[in-house]
Motif scaffolding. Sequence first.
Motif, PDB file in Angstrom:
ATOM      1  N   ALA A   1     -41.288 -44.399  17.306  1.00 44.45           N
ATOM      2  CA  ALA A   1     -40.181 -44.444  18.267  1.00 44.45           C
ATOM      3  C   ALA A   1     -40.329 -43.327  19.295  1.00 44.45           C
ATOM      4  CB  ALA A   1     -38.844 -44.326  17.545  1.00 44.45           C
TER       5      ALA A   1
ATOM      6  N   ALA B   1     -41.587 -45.663  11.586  1.00 48.88           N
ATOM      7  CA  ALA B   1     -40.830 -46.022  12.782  1.00 48.88           C
ATOM      8  C   ALA B   1     -40.405 -44.801  13.589  1.00 48.88           C
ATOM      9  CB  ALA B   1     -39.603 -46.845  12.400  1.00 48.88           C
TER      10      ALA B   1
ATOM     11  N   SER C   1     -34.481 -53.035   8.628  1.00 46.10           N
ATOM     12  CA  SER C   1     -34.902 -52.144   7.537  1.00 46.10           C
ATOM     13  C   SER C   1     -34.745 -52.799   6.173  1.00 46.10           C
ATOM     14  CB  SER C   1     -34.098 -50.835   7.587  1.00 46.10           C
ATOM     15  OG  SER C   1     -34.292 -50.174   8.825  1.00 46.10           O
TER      16      SER C   1
ATOM     17  N   TYR D   1     -36.951 -55.831   5.579  1.00 53.31           N
ATOM     18  CA  TYR D   1     -38.346 -55.424   5.357  1.00 53.31           C
ATOM     19  C   TYR D   1     -38.547 -54.991   3.914  1.00 53.31           C
ATOM     20  CZ  TYR D   1     -42.821 -53.031   5.921  1.00 53.31           C
ATOM     21  OH  TYR D   1     -44.133 -52.643   5.792  1.00 53.31           O
TER      22      TYR D   1
ATOM     23  N   ILE E   1     -30.883 -52.467  13.348  1.00 52.07           N
ATOM     24  CA  ILE E   1     -31.732 -51.551  12.572  1.00 52.07           C
ATOM     25  C   ILE E   1     -31.520 -51.748  11.074  1.00 52.07           C
ATOM     26  CG2 ILE E   1     -32.046 -49.115  11.983  1.00 52.07           C
ATOM     27  CD1 ILE E   1     -31.665 -48.486  14.965  1.00 52.07           C
TER      28      ILE E   1
ATOM     29  N   LEU F   1     -41.093 -47.568   6.366  1.00 50.35           N
ATOM     30  CA  LEU F   1     -40.069 -47.430   7.400  1.00 50.35           C
ATOM     31  C   LEU F   1     -40.133 -46.069   8.080  1.00 50.35           C
ATOM     32  CD1 LEU F   1     -37.040 -49.089   5.566  1.00 50.35           C
ATOM     33  CD2 LEU F   1     -38.571 -50.126   7.255  1.00 50.35           C
TER      34      LEU F   1
ATOM     35  N   GLU G   1     -40.964 -53.412  16.458  1.00 45.06           N
ATOM     36  CA  GLU G   1     -39.591 -53.791  16.812  1.00 45.06           C
ATOM     37  C   GLU G   1     -38.593 -52.753  16.289  1.00 45.06           C
ATOM     38  OE1 GLU G   1     -38.237 -56.031  18.648  1.00 45.06           O
ATOM     39  OE2 GLU G   1     -39.263 -57.967  18.588  1.00 45.06           O
ATOM     40  N   LEU G   2     -38.763 -52.334  15.048  1.00 49.33           N
ATOM     41  CA  LEU G   2     -37.863 -51.321  14.481  1.00 49.33           C
ATOM     42  C   LEU G   2     -37.957 -50.022  15.274  1.00 49.33           C
ATOM     43  CD1 LEU G   2     -35.918 -50.346  12.281  1.00 49.33           C
ATOM     44  CD2 LEU G   2     -37.912 -49.820  10.860  1.00 49.33           C
ATOM     45  N   SER G   3     -39.160 -49.615  15.629  1.00 52.87           N
ATOM     46  CA  SER G   3     -39.350 -48.379  16.390  1.00 52.87           C
ATOM     47  C   SER G   3     -38.691 -48.465  17.760  1.00 52.87           C
ATOM     48  CB  SER G   3     -40.841 -48.089  16.551  1.00 52.87           C
ATOM     49  OG  SER G   3     -41.479 -47.979  15.300  1.00 52.87           O
TER      50      SER G   3
ATOM     51  N   TRP H   1     -34.994 -48.021  17.355  1.00 52.86           N
ATOM     52  CA  TRP H   1     -34.692 -46.605  17.114  1.00 52.86           C
ATOM     53  C   TRP H   1     -34.765 -45.825  18.418  1.00 52.86           C
ATOM     54  CZ3 TRP H   1     -31.907 -44.467  13.716  1.00 52.86           C
ATOM     55  CH2 TRP H   1     -31.921 -44.850  12.376  1.00 52.86           C
TER      56      TRP H   1
ATOM     57  N   TYR I   1     -43.073 -56.064  12.919  1.00 52.58           N
ATOM     58  CA  TYR I   1     -41.826 -55.539  12.364  1.00 52.58           C
ATOM     59  C   TYR I   1     -41.634 -54.063  12.685  1.00 52.58           C
ATOM     60  CZ  TYR I   1     -38.407 -57.961   9.462  1.00 52.58           C
ATOM     61  OH  TYR I   1     -37.317 -58.660   9.021  1.00 52.58           O
ATOM     62  N   ILE I   2     -42.675 -53.267  12.469  1.00 51.25           N
ATOM     63  CA  ILE I   2     -42.550 -51.829  12.666  1.00 51.25           C
ATOM     64  C   ILE I   2     -42.367 -51.490  14.147  1.00 51.25           C
ATOM     65  CG2 ILE I   2     -43.711 -49.602  12.414  1.00 51.25           C
ATOM     66  CD1 ILE I   2     -42.617 -50.762   9.821  1.00 51.25           C
TER      67      ILE I   2
END
Length: 387
Positions: free
Chosen positions: A45, A41, A220, A223, A216, A38, A185-187, A190, A182-183
């Motif tokens: 970001a 990210a 997180s 994941y 978020i 995580l 999208e998370l980034s 953020w 996944y990463i």
Amino acid sequence: MAGVLAWFWNERFWLPHNVTWADLKNTEEATFPQAEDLYLAFPLAFCIFMIRLLFERFIAKPCALGLKVQANGPQKAQPNAILEKVFTAITKHPDEKRLEGLSKQLDWDVRSIQRWFRQRRNQEKPSTLTKFCESMWRFTFYLYIFTYGVRFLKKTPWFWDTRQCWSGYPYQPLVPDLHYYYIVELSFYWSLMFSQFTDIKRKDFSVMFLHHIVTIILISFSYVTNLTQIGALTLCLHDAADILLEAAKMANYCKCQKLSDLLFLMFAIVFIVTRLGIYPLWILNSVLFEMYEALGNFPALWLFNILLMVLQVLHCFWSYLIIKSAYKAISRGKVAKDDRSDVESSSDEEDSVPRPQTPHNATTTNGTSGANGTNGYLTGSTSSEDH
């Protein structure tokens, strides 16, 4: 600190019975999600934010100018030290008593002072060019990530049968495509969290802020606990409608009103179908029932359910506002605005005293040029209000 982390990541809370964190450690045969992933990210970001700045300057801006999107902002109020002091130090919306006092002090009529404050408030709004660039960036990202997600997910068995999301859990290897999806999208979320404080201040700032936090947290925790398959379906579903919204706003900024209206109505249909139909029947049903049947009950299940239900409440709130806008579109023959989200917080309602309609005012305050930024209002060309 170690004790706090051990307490927070208690296996009996996060994982089903008879499953431990050791079961999710990487092996030579398979790779599983790791909590330290995580951290990727945050630099990503930042990279996404920098890419956005370059995209808006070197791609979106030339496109906007080529489409003759208005580059100038609202008309600036004439300099006046007394009114500027009142505006910055006291109030941006003077009441009738203060207006009368300023009228006597400056020997201006009340209507002129009202017009000055309106122009001064509008002066702080971004230009249509800025809003077009922001929408084009989000349109491009949503289109890319949604296309990537669909191309990847349609080849998986759990895209067609959500019960497969729980088959063999937690021993479901993390494939590179899913890890990347996944990463990224998370980034991106953020980056939205950070840029929300520097972007156009919007009317539903608190609602969107809550949405980003819930998203978020869900990304997180899902994941880390290897609930990535159902998580990927949720992410892909949420990206579908946003593409049409950003396209509708870009058309609106280009003054292609009929195209904007059509795209907005398409967005409204897709949003309601995906968020009020497919989401509860496909995602919530799988998490609330299929997951429970396959894995049994454990505390984190309730946390995920609550967060997913919070998202559904937000879906209902936005859908109500969209339906209201669609009703206005049908009754007036035009799309009045997308009430789902965020006009700038500096936006004003029309003053009670009507203003003279000069050619400049008619240009800068009509619905097309006054439309909002990302996830903002789509204002109809019949409107003469300050937005």
